[in-house]
Structure formats: structure tokens, C-alpha cells
Motif scaffolding. Sequence first.
Motif, PDB file in Angstrom:
ATOM      1  N   THR A  44       0.821  -1.201   0.000  1.00 41.83           N
ATOM      2  CA  THR A  44       0.000   0.000   0.000  1.00 41.83           C
ATOM      3  C   THR A  44       0.856   1.253   0.000  1.00 41.83           C
ATOM      4  O   THR A  44       0.801   2.054  -0.920  1.00 41.83           O
ATOM      5  CB  THR A  44      -0.923   0.014   1.224  1.00 41.83           C
ATOM      6  N   ARG A  98       4.247   5.142  -2.992  1.00 43.29           N
ATOM      7  CA  ARG A  98       3.155   4.205  -3.288  1.00 43.29           C
ATOM      8  C   ARG A  98       3.558   3.323  -4.446  1.00 43.29           C
ATOM      9  O   ARG A  98       3.875   3.817  -5.524  1.00 43.29           O
ATOM     10  CB  ARG A  98       1.895   4.987  -3.657  1.00 43.29           C
ATOM     11  N   ILE A 101       3.042   1.450  -7.616  1.00 43.63           N
ATOM     12  CA  ILE A 101       2.065   1.297  -8.703  1.00 43.63           C
ATOM     13  C   ILE A 101       2.837   0.652  -9.845  1.00 43.63           C
ATOM     14  O   ILE A 101       3.506   1.331 -10.615  1.00 43.63           O
ATOM     15  CB  ILE A 101       1.472   2.654  -9.137  1.00 43.63           C
ATOM     16  N   ALA A 117      -2.367   8.052 -11.958  1.00 40.31           N
ATOM     17  CA  ALA A 117      -2.282   8.559 -10.587  1.00 40.31           C
ATOM     18  C   ALA A 117      -1.636   9.937 -10.561  1.00 40.31           C
ATOM     19  O   ALA A 117      -2.023  10.806  -9.782  1.00 40.31           O
ATOM     20  CB  ALA A 117      -1.482   7.583  -9.719  1.00 40.31           C
ATOM     21  N   ALA A 171      -4.173  12.423 -12.060  1.00 40.25           N
ATOM     22  CA  ALA A 171      -5.304  12.645 -11.155  1.00 40.25           C
ATOM     23  C   ALA A 171      -4.890  13.425  -9.924  1.00 40.25           C
ATOM     24  O   ALA A 171      -5.729  13.811  -9.114  1.00 40.25           O
ATOM     25  CB  ALA A 171      -5.903  11.298 -10.743  1.00 40.25           C
ATOM     26  N   ASP A 215      -3.115  12.207  -7.468  1.00 41.03           N
ATOM     27  CA  ASP A 215      -2.952  11.343  -6.294  1.00 41.03           C
ATOM     28  C   ASP A 215      -1.501  11.271  -5.842  1.00 41.03           C
ATOM     29  O   ASP A 215      -1.219  11.056  -4.668  1.00 41.03           O
ATOM     30  CB  ASP A 215      -3.442   9.921  -6.599  1.00 41.03           C
ATOM     31  N   PRO A 229     -10.287   8.626  -6.094  1.00 40.41           N
ATOM     32  CA  PRO A 229      -8.851   8.376  -6.255  1.00 40.41           C
ATOM     33  C   PRO A 229      -8.580   7.385  -7.378  1.00 40.41           C
ATOM     34  O   PRO A 229      -9.424   6.553  -7.704  1.00 40.41           O
ATOM     35  CB  PRO A 229      -8.431   7.808  -4.906  1.00 40.41           C
ATOM     36  N   GLY A 249      -6.405   4.978  -7.542  1.00 38.64           N
ATOM     37  CA  GLY A 249      -6.009   3.615  -7.202  1.00 38.64           C
ATOM     38  C   GLY A 249      -5.499   3.533  -5.783  1.00 38.64           C
ATOM     39  O   GLY A 249      -5.529   4.508  -5.034  1.00 38.64           O
ATOM     40  N   ARG A 298      -5.408   1.579  -1.837  1.00 42.19           N
ATOM     41  CA  ARG A 298      -6.432   1.263  -0.863  1.00 42.19           C
ATOM     42  C   ARG A 298      -6.533   2.423   0.107  1.00 42.19           C
ATOM     43  O   ARG A 298      -5.537   3.040   0.463  1.00 42.19           O
ATOM     44  CB  ARG A 298      -6.043  -0.019  -0.115  1.00 42.19           C
ATOM     45  N   ARG A 327     -14.389   5.373  -0.880  1.00 45.90           N
ATOM     46  CA  ARG A 327     -14.096   6.055  -2.144  1.00 45.90           C
ATOM     47  C   ARG A 327     -13.050   5.293  -2.947  1.00 45.90           C
ATOM     48  O   ARG A 327     -13.079   5.269  -4.166  1.00 45.90           O
ATOM     49  CB  ARG A 327     -13.574   7.465  -1.860  1.00 45.90           C
TER      50      ARG A 327
END
Lengths: 535, 325
Positions: free
Chosen positions: A209, A232, A234, A243, A246, A248, B162, B164, B166, B186
Motif C-alpha cells: 500500500t 506508493r 504502482i 495517478a 489525477a 494522487d 482516487p 487507485g 487502498r 471512495r
Amino acid sequence: MYKRSALAVALLAGTMGVATAQDLKVGVASEATSVDPHFHNVGQNNALRRHIFESLVSADESQKPQPGLAASWRNVDDTTWEFKLRPGVKFSNGKDFTVRDVIYSVCRIPLVENSPSNFTIATKGIEDIQTPDPQTLIIKTKGPYPLLPIEMSVFGIISADAFGAGPDLKFGKSGCTGVGTPPKSADFNDPTKAIGTGPYKLKEYTRGTQLVLERNDTYWGNKPAWKTVTFRPITSAGPRVAALLAGDVDMIENPPIQDFDQIKKAGFNVVQGLSNRIIYIHLDQFKGADWKTPGVKGTDKNPFLDKRVREAMSKAINRDAIVERIMGGVAVPAGELLPVPLFGTSPDRKPDRYDPEAAKKLLAEAGYPNGFELVLGSPNDRYINDEKVAQAVAQMLTRIGIKTTVDSMTASTFFSRRNKYDFSAYLAGWGADTGEMSNSLAALVTTQNYAPGFGNTNRGRYSNQKVDELTAKALGTIDDKAREKLLQEASKEAMQDYGIIPLHFEVTPWAFKKTLTYQPRVDQYTLAFQVQPAK
Amino acid sequence: MLAYLIRRVGQALLVIAAMATIVFVSIYAVGNPVDILANPNADAKEMAEISARLGLDKPLWEQFGLFVWNALHGDLGRSFVFNEPALKLIIQRMPATLELAFVALIMSIFIGIPLGVWAGLKPDAWSSRTIMSGSILGFSLPNFWIGLMLILLFAVQLKWLPSGGRGPTTSLFGIQVSFLTWEGLRYLLLPAFTLALYKAALVVRLSRSGTREAVLQDYVRFARAKGLSPTRIVLVHVLKNIMIPIVTILGLELGSMIAFAVVTETVFAYPGMGKLLIDSIGRLDRPVIVAYLMMVVVIFVVINLIVDLLYAALDPRVRLQESEG
């Protein structure tokens, strides 16, 4: 409504001071397998290690050794190195950093349980460690060992006292004394146990995660710009780009070449820098009796033992076309195994010119006017566009009469088969960990077992006495100038003999928000403490 | 019922033993993990040391024997790359996958059954035709493409959800779950919807054909003649009778959602078990792959058992047959 309240929150945060501007979120392509700096000698772990556990010597963007936990070093004689430790350095638990910690780290490295790949590679040259005072370290080596400072940049230093080393801690070549019970790898995944001197401390590690780092406010060096850093994982490229777009994450590793335009259009920056990774083709040149090279048809002999055939193949490859059309310009054609200006390279060594006519002539001279059939092995998920490059090479070779088909497969199968000598010719890559030529030469073109560590990845089993001798001599030469000259000579000899066919150097890209800057690194690491807010 | 249970468990053990052999031998053939794990600079001696540390220097039969022996003692081996028990790694990831699968299951039921029943009740209405052609899309569009499109729309363009990962988790009976908070939910919505779409299409089809069949049955005609309200007829008489095939299929599909949500988990970088599997395959982390596949076998066996029991509860005839045989 939601958007409006979000706006309000943002405004509020703006007036309350830039709390969010101190966070950095990075989308990484592969996750570190452990926080333990000595567990797994692999890129992503080594990159993470540099945030938390520093090494005696550090390496800059172009892998030049720089003072790290050692403020300076010199070689007293051919087999003795003296490292002066940086004074006033503290671990994140408040304890002072001393020579004991270095000895403890060197002693612990061979003791890591179940390590899939440990760091004894970097410490095996150490014969003895003496400590005249708590700030001075004398390291003895068996023979002249010019790469010792670079080896000291490979492994991180952990705290001796945090893991209960005894007062009698002492280095021994065949086993240390006073080590106590060395920590288990899993212990380091606990923030209270991951104690280093680095610019960051571990805050949270949730496998799969995220991994969160917190700034170490007692760090001796320049304070990094980010209070917290979140990595993170990915692993797929498309979602990683998404990501970033967006919002993130603020920064991603390895955006795919075909997405560069889209990323730039959306208002993000892409930087790219030359890496130490060469993509090459190895040709089976084994001379063993009864050895029939696999995958070659149309001739009884092994054609690759003839230098003219190797030269013809190199001349048949249009490196510029591969770089332009397949790599989208994000690669650099290669004329030797490391890019200029790294140590041991020659600026005058240019990539082989594309000349299919000369190649055909050479083939005919060598006795293959009608060519032969060849199977080119290649991984399809290891290097940037690896399979496509292999396909292009196959077409180019077919054009001069060597009818080539590509046998591509997933990396885990490919490397096992390659190590069993299943291919007459294969495409692969090599990243020089040390950032200098001796590493590439020793691994790829020296004769297997000529000297320790020679020819480990020479799965073409190319053998040239001159290259072996020059490389071995360079590895025993402390003087930098003399060593560089020897390496240049060795490299030239191997290249002019076409012992291996270099294709191109990979270029590593990063993409991030307009508000950031990052200096690309030759070693391909993403180091959060070197990410700066844009001026 | 007891004899039935014992027979099923016996079958299950056989399946597990056969799977263990197949999985272990086939993964052995894929490649040597040391070639992937070792640092490229390692020489032959270091490679041999790594082999010895990981127990890969032993012959295949001995490795398999050790694996079986340890497995019988509840130890499915240690991950090469994480140096932790493989089973622990998988169980750590399990809550994430289970919650994803169940949210997807609920979504597919609540999307699929109402639409399917509607289309079954009014087969000629334009709305029903739209539903049915929509369900073809649900079947035929590839999972990863749907996932990417949803990310592009809801995360990149609209920035509502979001892209991706968790969400934040809270502890529920000691298990870390994310569906209890809105922030956590979400993160679940897009991957669960991606996963649910195919199943929903399946449920639409099943419930439509079931409904069309059921409304022609005598008991529905009687119910109507008796003057029951259409709502009651649909909710009680029709729905109950179309549930058997739906439960069967969803049971099997739930198993595959838990075990092989690999594509969805990869697209959404979702830290579930499928992601662990695909990463482990790439790294040739044999113990994790073997432990995972063994666990999948167990899950399928258990789900099938539960489905059979549910049958018995839904359809008295099954109960009768089983007690006879």
C-alpha cells in the motif's frame, strides 16, 4: 457542493501555512521488499536504504564517490585505506555514530538470514578493520583494491548499540566477535527499530500500500524539503501515469515513452537522464569440444567464432533507427559498455556506423554468402521496449542474410534459460552498479573464472586474453589516472574485437508536478531528499 | 447430511493433494529463482550460497517432500523476497481482496437483479432492450480497459475518486478494513465497479430469462387470479424461484473474484492477494505462488460446499435427493 467545500479547505490550509506543500507523494514502479538495508541487494531496496541508512561514502547523480558518513579517505599504501568519520553525526535514536557502527554493519551483512542476495559482494575485499580512535577507520585489503571507496557506498550503516552489540565487538575475516544477536530482517519494518543516520526516518510501512518516511530533524546534512514522503507502489505504467494526472501522487518513476506528450500537455514536467544501463547482444563464442550452438541453422560451424561475422552483425544494426523509432528518442546509441563521461569511457568511441553493404561483404568473406538462420533470445518485460528492439534487430539482421527469429519470454524464464546457455544470441541489459568501466568489463566480456568475479554475466562466453589482462591489471591499480587508461584500453580491445554488440544506453525518465525539480540520476534511483521545490 | 459432508471433504483432500503436486512441479519448471533474485554481480559461489540459503540446492523430490511435510504442519514456506511466512503474507492481503470481492458482489446483485427482472417482465419495452444491449457491453469489454476508462473519467477528468490504491483502514475485530469510512469506500468504488460489471451483466441475463420463464408458470397465474399485488408476485413468487441459478453462478464467480481479481487489482494498484500473486510470479517467489494456489483450491472447495448447502436450503428437492443418496 463537495468541490466548493474542498476549495474552502484548501483556502483554509493556505492561510494556516503551507502544511500540504511539505508532503511529497511518489508513485514508484517497484516496491522495496524490506526496510532492512542488508536483506536484498536490489535497486528499489537500495534506493529506499539511502533515505534512512547512510553509507560511509555516498554517490552523486553521476555515481562519483562523495563524502558521506566518512568525511574523507585516502590510501595509506596499496592495501591500506584510512577513513576519517564525520564528527557529530547522530543516529535517529540520539546515539553518536562511531567506528563501532561501521564494524557492526560489516559484521552483520553475512549473517542476514534467508537473504536472496546479500551485500558480501561489497565487503568481501575487507581483510581487517582497525580503529586507532573512535573517528578513524583503517581498512586492510588483500591486494590493491581501488574500488574500496565505491564498495563502501553500496551498503548502509546500522546502529550497533540499538541491536545490542557487545563492548568486545571486533572484526574478524572469518567471523566477528561481540556481535550479540543480530537483528532479523523483519525487525526493521518496525519504525522504532529502523534506526539510521539518514535524512529520513521510517514512519509507516504497509506492504503493497504505502511506505511513509518522516524527516529526521537531527540530520547532520542539508534538511530535505519534505516533512513527510509517501512511496506508493504502482507497478503498471498506465495506472501510474493516471495517478499522476489525477493528482494522487506528485511524482512518478518511469512514465512510458508513449505517454510523454499526454503528460506534458496536462501540465507536468518530464525529465530524463542517461542511465548506466547498456542494452547489448551477446553471441555464443564457446569453443568447447562437441558444443553445438543452439538456434543456428544452415551451417555446421559456429559462425560467431569468426570476428567478421560479429562485425557484420554490428554493422547491420541501425542504432539510430532503433533509438528514433522504437525508443522515441529516449535512448542513446552506444559504442561501448558505459556512456561518457563515466569513469573508463573514451569520448572518441563512437557507435558502429550502419552499413549493410559492408556487412554483406564481411559475411561473404567469412564464408556465409547466403547467411544462416538464427534465433535471438530476448526478455519481454525487463527493459524498456525490449521485445520491440529485439524484433527490429532481427529484421535488420535478416536484411543482410542472417534470417533471424525472435524468441521472447518473461524475464523469470529468460534469465534461467540464458544462464543455461540456451541461446546462440540474446538481447539483455547491464547496469554498472559501480558506475565505472571495470564493472561492465569484468561482468560481460572477461573470461569466466579468469579472476574472482570475472565473466559472471558473460553468457556468450567470449574470451580475449588481452581484455582479461588489462581488466585485471586495472583492478589492481590504485592510481586513478593509470587505472582509467587501462580500462579505456581494455574496453577498446573488446569493442574492436566485437566480443559483444552494444546497442544503446537506456535513458531514465521521471514525471512530476510543475512545482518540483529533480536531477536525473545515472543509477536510476528516485531519492526524495533530492526532489526540490521549483524556484 | 453427515455422510454427504464426509464424502465432500474426502474429495476436497484429494483435489488438494493433486493440486499440490501439479503446482509444485510446474512452478519448478518455470525457472530458477536464484537467476532473478541474485544481484547480477554475484559470482558462482555466491549464487550457490543463495541456493543453499533458500533450500534450492536440493533435488526436486526432496524439496517437494519437505514442502509436503511442512505443509502438513501448517507451514507453507517462507517468501524468498520478503523473508516472511508465505501464508502470513497472503492473509495480510486477504481483507483487502475480500472486501473488494464482497462490495463487487453486492453491486452486481443490486445492479443486476432489478434490471434483469425488469427486462424479464417487460421484454419488449425500449428500456428492456437498452438493458439487454448494455449487458452485452458488460460481457465483452475487457476488464483492464473498463478500469482504465473509469480512472480516466472519475479520477483524471472529474477528480471525484482516487485513481487507485487502498484507502485508510479501521480495525474491525482486529482486521483492517476500509469500507467503514467514506474515505475508505471512495477507494473501493472504482475497482469494485470494474469487477462487478461483468458479474452484473451475467446476473441481468440470468434473472431476465428466469423471470420470463417464471411469469408463465401456473403459480404466478394463480397468484394473479387470487388478486395478489404485482409487487408481491414479483418479490415473493418470481424472485424466489429465479434465485437458484443466480446463487450458483454468483457463488462460483465470488470464488474467482477472490482468487483472480488480478487484472483489476493491478490496474488499480490495489494491494490485494491477486496483486501479490502476479508480483510473486514475476519474481519467481515460489513459496508464495504455491501457498496462494493451494489456498485458492481450498477457497473454491469451501465455496462450492456452501453453495451446495444453500441449494438445499432454497430447494427442498435437493435435500430429499441427498438424504436418499
